[in-house]
Design a protein around this motif. Sequence first.
Motif, PDB file in Angstrom:
ATOM      1  N   ASP A  48       0.567  -1.381   0.082  1.00  0.00           N
ATOM      2  CA  ASP A  48       0.357   0.079  -0.074  1.00  0.00           C
ATOM      3  C   ASP A  48       1.398   1.647   0.239  1.00  0.00           C
ATOM      4  OD1 ASP A  48      -2.293  -0.899   0.028  1.00  0.00           O
ATOM      5  OD2 ASP A  48      -2.624  -1.714   2.605  1.00  0.00           O
ATOM      6  N   PHE A  49       2.066   1.114   0.582  1.00  0.00           N
ATOM      7  CA  PHE A  49       3.033   2.434   0.454  1.00  0.00           C
ATOM      8  C   PHE A  49       4.065   2.678  -0.479  1.00  0.00           C
ATOM      9  CE2 PHE A  49       1.600   1.600   4.245  1.00  0.00           C
ATOM     10  CZ  PHE A  49       0.928   2.362   4.747  1.00  0.00           C
ATOM     11  N   ASP A  50       3.823   1.217  -2.073  1.00  0.00           N
ATOM     12  CA  ASP A  50       4.804   1.477  -2.925  1.00  0.00           C
ATOM     13  C   ASP A  50       5.266   3.060  -3.351  1.00  0.00           C
ATOM     14  OD1 ASP A  50       5.075  -1.116  -2.603  1.00  0.00           O
ATOM     15  OD2 ASP A  50       3.218  -1.668  -4.240  1.00  0.00           O
ATOM     16  N   PHE A  51       3.433   3.468  -3.369  1.00  0.00           N
ATOM     17  CA  PHE A  51       3.579   5.306  -4.078  1.00  0.00           C
ATOM     18  C   PHE A  51       4.344   6.151  -3.882  1.00  0.00           C
ATOM     19  CE2 PHE A  51       0.891   5.543  -0.588  1.00  0.00           C
ATOM     20  CZ  PHE A  51       1.193   7.534   0.171  1.00  0.00           C
ATOM     21  N   ALA A  52       4.527   5.835  -1.658  1.00  0.00           N
ATOM     22  CA  ALA A  52       5.724   6.486  -1.493  1.00  0.00           C
ATOM     23  C   ALA A  52       7.638   5.845  -1.361  1.00  0.00           C
ATOM     24  CB  ALA A  52       5.632   6.709   0.746  1.00  0.00           C
ATOM     25  N   ALA A  53       7.503   4.923  -1.262  1.00  0.00           N
ATOM     26  CA  ALA A  53       8.944   3.795  -1.777  1.00  0.00           C
ATOM     27  C   ALA A  53       9.887   4.318  -2.413  1.00  0.00           C
ATOM     28  CB  ALA A  53       8.479   2.986  -1.636  1.00  0.00           C
ATOM     29  N   LYS A  54       8.489   4.704  -4.040  1.00  0.00           N
ATOM     30  CA  LYS A  54       9.044   4.554  -5.096  1.00  0.00           C
ATOM     31  C   LYS A  54       9.004   6.251  -6.341  1.00  0.00           C
ATOM     32  CE  LYS A  54       7.442  -0.064  -6.552  1.00  0.00           C
ATOM     33  NZ  LYS A  54       6.526  -1.353  -7.052  1.00  0.00           N
ATOM     34  N   GLY A  55       7.636   6.507  -5.081  1.00  0.00           N
ATOM     35  CA  GLY A  55       7.512   8.124  -5.748  1.00  0.00           C
ATOM     36  C   GLY A  55       6.725   7.674  -7.185  1.00  0.00           C
ATOM     37  N   LEU A  56       6.037   8.546  -7.077  1.00  0.00           N
ATOM     38  CA  LEU A  56       4.269   9.010  -8.327  1.00  0.00           C
ATOM     39  C   LEU A  56       5.287   9.440  -9.337  1.00  0.00           C
ATOM     40  CD1 LEU A  56       2.293  11.406  -6.540  1.00  0.00           C
ATOM     41  CD2 LEU A  56       1.725   8.729  -7.066  1.00  0.00           C
ATOM     42  N   GLY A  57       5.263   8.376 -10.514  1.00  0.00           N
ATOM     43  CA  GLY A  57       5.263   9.437 -12.098  1.00  0.00           C
ATOM     44  C   GLY A  57       6.454   7.653 -12.004  1.00  0.00           C
ATOM     45  N   ALA A 271      -0.210  13.670   1.036  1.00  0.00           N
ATOM     46  CA  ALA A 271       1.211  13.182   1.823  1.00  0.00           C
ATOM     47  C   ALA A 271       1.410  12.279   1.650  1.00  0.00           C
ATOM     48  CB  ALA A 271      -0.320  13.410   2.690  1.00  0.00           C
ATOM     49  N   MET A 272       2.742  12.150   2.479  1.00  0.00           N
ATOM     50  CA  MET A 272       3.435  10.511   2.233  1.00  0.00           C
ATOM     51  C   MET A 272       4.034  10.553   4.069  1.00  0.00           C
ATOM     52  SD  MET A 272       6.893  11.675   0.417  1.00  0.00           S
ATOM     53  CE  MET A 272       7.736  10.144   0.634  1.00  0.00           C
ATOM     54  N   PRO A 273       4.068   8.917   3.829  1.00  0.00           N
ATOM     55  CA  PRO A 273       4.767   8.731   5.198  1.00  0.00           C
ATOM     56  C   PRO A 273       6.444   9.294   4.917  1.00  0.00           C
ATOM     57  CG  PRO A 273       4.497   6.804   4.198  1.00  0.00           C
ATOM     58  CD  PRO A 273       4.131   8.185   3.103  1.00  0.00           C
ATOM     59  N   ILE A 274       7.003   9.567   6.295  1.00  0.00           N
ATOM     60  CA  ILE A 274       8.282   9.522   6.510  1.00  0.00           C
ATOM     61  C   ILE A 274       9.069   8.291   7.255  1.00  0.00           C
ATOM     62  CG2 ILE A 274      10.032  11.062   6.458  1.00  0.00           C
ATOM     63  CD1 ILE A 274       8.758  12.225   3.989  1.00  0.00           C
ATOM     64  N   PRO A 275      10.194   7.308   6.551  1.00  0.00           N
ATOM     65  CA  PRO A 275      10.470   7.899   5.070  1.00  0.00           C
ATOM     66  C   PRO A 275       9.768   6.610   4.610  1.00  0.00           C
ATOM     67  CG  PRO A 275      11.735   5.784   6.847  1.00  0.00           C
ATOM     68  CD  PRO A 275      10.845   6.934   7.241  1.00  0.00           C
ATOM     69  N   GLY A 276       9.548   7.001   2.807  1.00  0.00           N
ATOM     70  CA  GLY A 276       8.618   6.131   1.916  1.00  0.00           C
ATOM     71  C   GLY A 276       7.892   4.868   2.673  1.00  0.00           C
ATOM     72  N   ASN A 277      10.063   4.093   2.456  1.00  0.00           N
ATOM     73  CA  ASN A 277       9.868   2.760   2.247  1.00  0.00           C
ATOM     74  C   ASN A 277       9.833   2.301   4.535  1.00  0.00           C
ATOM     75  OD1 ASN A 277      12.367   3.161   3.454  1.00  0.00           O
ATOM     76  ND2 ASN A 277      13.561   1.709   2.590  1.00  0.00           N
TER      77      ASN A 277
END
Length: 486
Positions: A48-57, A271-277
């Motif tokens: 569910d947090f791939d968007f934060a670990a990898k980044g949009l785009g 918004a995103m969690p820190i760290p993304g991974n």
Amino acid sequence: MAYTLNELGRTLRAQLAEIVTGGDATAAAAADSFITWCTPGMPMEESDFDFAAKGLGTGATAEEEKRLLQQAYVFSTLVDFIPDVSGLLSIDKQVAVFRTSQARLSHMYGEILRLSKVVDQELSPENLAKLERWRGKLKTTRKIKDFITDEEKEVTEDSPAVAAYNKYFADFLAARLEYNNKRIQAAVATGAEGKSAVMDWSSNQPLYRMKVSQAEGNWAAMGYRNEVEQLWAAIGQMTARSMKLWKQRLLESLDDSKIAAVGPGQTFQYAMPIPGNFANAKGWTEYKVYSNKLTSEMEQKSRSWSAGGSAGWGLWHASAGVQSQSSQYTSDFSVSNFELGFELAQIPISRAWFYPEFFMNRGWTLDRGRGWNYDQFPSDGANPPKGNFVGYPTSIIFARKINIKSSEFASAYRAHTSSLSTSASAGWGPFTMRGNYSTSESGRSYESNASGESIAVPGMQIIGFVNRLVPKSPNPFPDIPAEAFE
């Protein structure tokens, strides 16, 4: 000796609150922080947090990019809330039951900015140039392509300095969490089982303290802690004389940060969690509580955290959004032996568009009936506070690898869930032990493995939020004349 589920839950809540928002002089948290516990917990998957670990785009295909975008929308919407403190037990005890005010944080923040009247004492060109330079060190913009229209637009993000600040702040939180956990485990240790916790603390306390000090030092040296906080203070001091330009930039940052997901009406503030991974990263702290660790000191302390009353921690079930407690296995249900273990992480939330320092500034006001048509102002600063923007979530408390060892508890849980429909969720306290991954693209459900004397809960889940109180807002300096506000 037998303990009720409520006594166990109260002690668990007291210990976790002490670990997350308490501490000694080495690892103390901010006094204006408080926890809201989720009942039920919110199951999540690592993906569910791939968007934060990898980044949009970064999606290799359109399908992958849509998946990342949808994940970002779900998470951003999840944390876009204002905590409701009507259920607050005590600001001094810093604990409450998770509720939201039903108002979105991003919307109310925008309303406050748009409808506020700010001091407008003209700044010199030199000071204006300073402000521009300082802001450039805190925020940056980059261009992304709108998935629907293919048009390029600018979005506001944390600058590299602020990104580093958040990263090393997260490392500091993890070190402090471990230090507080080791201290609490030693303090409540009893019997032969508790000997290792006492020995660990007596032998390694300097090392745990050193980890906190080192993490705090890294935060200052490589995370630009002093520089970023000095910039915030300098901007606040200068804009107290003239906030008009600053307010305009805050509004632009808010508007520019809107992103559209693929669903109808799915426009959101990122918004995103820190760290993304974080889901796959180190830094999770192991936590355990035993029924034989309910010493008189901890029991007395746990009772004080319940001042003002709270919902009992019995076995509960939830179906179609309605939660109820078992009539048979209530908070008064007793167990003689109980062991709970899980891994704990406190993850900061990053919102590049949100400037909480606006609420610290005393150069703005709101006129009720003249643009501001809400019943209440944002916050009256009381204890507990009243208003429609009294606080905001700053970090999320995650738990994973949840394991409960108790033959009586396991038997009660099996009996409790056997009478429920297959779609109903069930759990105890902030833990969901059976339910659905509501944020998962697969929409799969899960079931705890309740066999023999233990219950193993799969996956990870959100069990609470750490929130920050907003000071009295608006709270303009009394010597500012009314005509100075525009």
